[in-house]
Scaffold this active site. Structure first.
Site, PDB file in Angstrom:
ATOM      1  N   PHE A  64      36.223  31.514  42.262  1.00 36.61           N
ATOM      2  CA  PHE A  64      36.148  32.006  40.705  1.00 36.61           C
ATOM      3  C   PHE A  64      36.597  30.945  39.833  1.00 36.61           C
ATOM      4  O   PHE A  64      35.982  30.070  38.992  1.00 36.61           O
ATOM      5  CB  PHE A  64      36.744  33.471  40.558  1.00 36.61           C
ATOM      6  N   TYR A  99      52.565  38.568  47.740  1.00 39.12           N
ATOM      7  CA  TYR A  99      51.665  37.387  47.254  1.00 39.12           C
ATOM      8  C   TYR A  99      52.541  36.762  46.209  1.00 39.12           C
ATOM      9  O   TYR A  99      52.662  35.576  46.105  1.00 39.12           O
ATOM     10  CB  TYR A  99      50.548  38.252  46.267  1.00 39.12           C
ATOM     11  N   ASN A 149      36.644  27.317  52.822  1.00 40.21           N
ATOM     12  CA  ASN A 149      36.113  27.947  53.915  1.00 40.21           C
ATOM     13  C   ASN A 149      35.218  29.097  53.518  1.00 40.21           C
ATOM     14  O   ASN A 149      34.908  29.699  54.403  1.00 40.21           O
ATOM     15  CB  ASN A 149      37.332  28.338  54.751  1.00 40.21           C
ATOM     16  N   GLY A 155      57.167  49.796  42.692  1.00 41.09           N
ATOM     17  CA  GLY A 155      57.695  48.719  42.338  1.00 41.09           C
ATOM     18  C   GLY A 155      56.625  47.581  41.627  1.00 41.09           C
ATOM     19  O   GLY A 155      56.867  46.356  41.708  1.00 41.09           O
ATOM     20  N   ALA A 184      42.690  26.644  46.625  1.00 40.98           N
ATOM     21  CA  ALA A 184      42.557  27.590  47.894  1.00 40.98           C
ATOM     22  C   ALA A 184      43.651  28.504  48.213  1.00 40.98           C
ATOM     23  O   ALA A 184      44.740  28.109  48.266  1.00 40.98           O
ATOM     24  CB  ALA A 184      42.192  26.642  49.088  1.00 40.98           C
ATOM     25  N   ASN A 189      47.076  36.609  34.186  1.00 44.59           N
ATOM     26  CA  ASN A 189      45.853  37.092  34.715  1.00 44.59           C
ATOM     27  C   ASN A 189      44.312  36.420  34.235  1.00 44.59           C
ATOM     28  O   ASN A 189      44.033  36.691  33.039  1.00 44.59           O
ATOM     29  CB  ASN A 189      45.642  38.787  34.293  1.00 44.59           C
TER      30      ASN A 189
HETATM   31  N1  LIG Z   1      42.624  35.043  39.553  1.00 43.18           N
HETATM   32  C1  LIG Z   1      43.874  34.939  38.888  1.00 43.18           C
HETATM   33  O1  LIG Z   1      44.159  36.075  37.824  1.00 43.18           O
HETATM   34  C2  LIG Z   1      44.844  34.376  39.190  1.00 43.18           C
HETATM   35  C3  LIG Z   1      45.889  34.352  38.764  1.00 43.18           C
HETATM   36  C4  LIG Z   1      47.094  33.556  39.298  1.00 43.18           C
HETATM   37  C5  LIG Z   1      46.681  32.668  39.906  1.00 43.18           C
HETATM   38  N2  LIG Z   1      45.488  32.604  40.856  1.00 43.18           N
HETATM   39  C6  LIG Z   1      45.487  31.529  41.971  1.00 43.18           C
HETATM   40  O2  LIG Z   1      44.346  30.644  41.376  1.00 43.18           O
HETATM   41  C7  LIG Z   1      43.794  30.382  42.549  1.00 43.18           C
HETATM   42  C8  LIG Z   1      42.167  30.538  42.757  1.00 43.18           C
HETATM   43  O3  LIG Z   1      42.006  32.158  42.484  1.00 43.18           O
HETATM   44  P1  LIG Z   1      40.725  32.994  42.460  1.00 43.18           P
HETATM   45  O4  LIG Z   1      40.974  33.965  41.489  1.00 43.18           O
HETATM   46  O5  LIG Z   1      39.891  31.750  41.656  1.00 43.18           O
HETATM   47  O6  LIG Z   1      40.417  33.200  43.918  1.00 43.18           O
HETATM   48  P2  LIG Z   1      38.935  33.061  44.603  1.00 43.18           P
HETATM   49  O7  LIG Z   1      39.116  34.036  45.740  1.00 43.18           O
HETATM   50  O8  LIG Z   1      37.812  33.466  43.855  1.00 43.18           O
HETATM   51  O9  LIG Z   1      39.214  31.682  44.978  1.00 43.18           O
HETATM   52  C9  LIG Z   1      40.045  31.145  46.085  1.00 43.18           C
HETATM   53  C10 LIG Z   1      38.894  30.080  46.973  1.00 43.18           C
HETATM   54  O10 LIG Z   1      39.784  29.745  48.042  1.00 43.18           O
HETATM   55  C11 LIG Z   1      39.019  29.713  49.178  1.00 43.18           C
HETATM   56  N3  LIG Z   1      39.771  29.990  50.466  1.00 43.18           N
HETATM   57  C12 LIG Z   1      40.157  30.849  50.701  1.00 43.18           C
HETATM   58  N4  LIG Z   1      41.211  30.496  51.721  1.00 43.18           N
HETATM   59  C13 LIG Z   1      40.872  29.247  52.407  1.00 43.18           C
HETATM   60  C14 LIG Z   1      41.086  28.410  53.391  1.00 43.18           C
HETATM   61  N5  LIG Z   1      42.120  29.090  54.414  1.00 43.18           N
HETATM   62  N6  LIG Z   1      40.688  27.131  53.580  1.00 43.18           N
HETATM   63  C15 LIG Z   1      39.929  26.836  52.420  1.00 43.18           C
HETATM   64  N7  LIG Z   1      39.572  27.756  51.332  1.00 43.18           N
HETATM   65  C16 LIG Z   1      39.873  28.885  51.307  1.00 43.18           C
HETATM   66  C17 LIG Z   1      37.870  30.960  49.125  1.00 43.18           C
HETATM   67  O11 LIG Z   1      36.693  30.837  49.880  1.00 43.18           O
HETATM   68  C18 LIG Z   1      37.748  30.842  47.567  1.00 43.18           C
HETATM   69  O12 LIG Z   1      36.616  30.018  47.239  1.00 43.18           O
HETATM   70  C19 LIG Z   1      44.451  30.838  43.834  1.00 43.18           C
HETATM   71  O13 LIG Z   1      45.343  29.957  44.338  1.00 43.18           O
HETATM   72  C20 LIG Z   1      45.268  32.227  43.077  1.00 43.18           C
HETATM   73  O14 LIG Z   1      46.383  32.374  43.849  1.00 43.18           O
HETATM   74  C21 LIG Z   1      44.657  33.320  40.378  1.00 43.18           C
END
Ligand SMILES: NC(=O)c1ccc[n+]([C@@H]2O[C@H](COP(=O)([O-])OP(=O)(O)OC[C@H]3O[C@@H](n4cnc5c(N)ncnc54)[C@H](O)[C@@H]3O)[C@@H](O)[C@H]2O)c1
Length: 350
Positions: free
Chosen positions: A29, A167, A50, A293, A98, A196
């Protein structure tokens, strides 16, 4: 949306304009918006993913911007082969997104969460330190702060890290490892603490509340709100996040920096805004929290991002929700348009 009282424009040194940027999780995303934004900046971009939750279709915008199949590396950040691209391609900047990104999924499986978010992150950072990467930009989360009393909000970067969910713990570990690699190996980093994040292309059963509500309302399902809906979060649009990462690529590492709106928005306010944007007026159903919690309120202080990066959010919440609802409507219409085609295919083949 607040505008800065004084312009804080920070011009980066031109030698910091990155030629090569690797985005781990680039098919997800947030990652897919970041990749498209970096392509606009004129950088050479590669994606390492992946595809556990990421999708190749998410990269359609980036493909219009020039991303090719050869720029998409299918690999796992937990393996030596997965991070080999860092040694071989030698990116200037690695944007590490990732992750296992879901709070509920981490509660269900803390082991998998730690495997990806802790072990995978250390594997990436180690490769960056050995590979001479100029800058790592990491995705942290407001979950690292845990439950913060109302009088300490919005929370600053130097506030004690005290996560209350698996998390939050795994994301906090990433922040601490970055700090260690920075001190021990001189690896420069910017660790972005996101609130968020919401916006187009966010989907899945554990995804953000804005998309979940939009999908439910447009699909004719009742929205469930846990607790009384007065709990708050700090929402930030994904385009603002992509912009922050693009800007940070041009700067030296600034350490930990909050990237969010700085405002608390209650779940009830989110629901009202999504209802208005979707034109669907169902009442929500209220249920007790299924787990104890839960963090009650959250907002992040964004002054450091303004001062050091010249970044501040530009997309207001109502406008951002409208964009997200339009995307949910398009996705739902897409599947309805395709279903007669599938039925036709079945009819032809059968
Ligand atoms: N969406 C939110 O509100 C939010 C808030 C705070 C932090 N984050 C952080 O932002 C980052 C992106 O989140 P997102 O919402 O786009 O999630 P998402 O799930 O859409 O993106 C994560 C991506 O990482 C890839 N991935 C997962 N495991 C992997 C692995 N072992 N090897 C290679 N690729 C892998 C997935 O296929 C995916 O494309 C993450 O680190 C998440 O913790 C997101």
């Amino acid at each position: 949306m607040d505008q800065p009282v004084v312009a804080v424009g920070v011009d980066p040194p031109t030698d910091l304009i990155p030629g090569r940027v690797l985005v781990t999780g680039g098919a997800g995303f947030i990652g897919s918006h970041v990749v498209a934004r970096l392509m606009l900046m004129g950088s050479q971009v590669r994606v390492l993913d992946n595809f556990s939750t990421g999708r190749i279709e998410n990269l359609a915008d980036a493909a219009y911007g020039g991303l090719t199949e050869a720029d998409v590396v299918s690999g796992d950040i937990r393996t030596p082969e997965g991070v080999e691209v860092i040694h071989q391609w030698q990116p200037d900047v690695v944007v590490h997104l990732a992750a296992q990104p879901s709070v509920p999924a981490a509660r269900r499986s803390p082991l998998y969460d730690a495997d990806v978010n802790v072990f995978g992150t250390v594997n990436v950072l180690d490769a960056c330190a050995r590979g001479g990467v100029r800058l790592v930009i990491n995705a942290a989360s407001s979950a690292i702060f845990g439950s913060v009393p109302a009088h300490d909000l919005p929370v600053r970067e130097d506030y004690p890290i005290a996560p209350v969910s698996p998390y939050g713990v795994s994301k906090a570990a990433g922040v601490h490892y970055l700090d260690w690699y920075g001190r021990q190996h001189g690896l420069p980093y910017t660790s972005m603490v996101f609130g968020n994040v919401y916006g187009p292309r966010q989907e899945g059963s554990d995804c953000g509340v804005v998309s979940l509500m939009a999908d439910a309302l447009l699909g004719g399902r009742q929205v469930v709100i846990y607790d009384d809906g007065t709990q708050t979060r700090d929402f930030i649009h994904v385009s603002d996040v992509a912009e922050a990462i693009a800007v940070a690529c041009h700067h030296p590492g600034v350490g930990m920096v909050n990237i969010s709106s700085g405002r608390q928005t209650s779940v009830n306010e989110v629901y009202d805004t999504v209802r208005e944007a979707s034109g669907v007026g169902n009442a929500a159903r209220y249920e007790p929290l299924p787990w104890p919690g839960e963090v009650r309120n959250m907002a992040l202080d964004t002054r450091k991002a303004r001062e050091l990066l010249g970044w501040y959010p530009k997309i207001g919440f109502t406008e951002g929700v409208r964009m997200t609802v339009r995307d949910a409507r398009r996705r739902q219409a897409g599947s309805q348009i395709l279903s007669p085609v599938r039925a036709l295919e079945r009819a032809v083949s059968g």
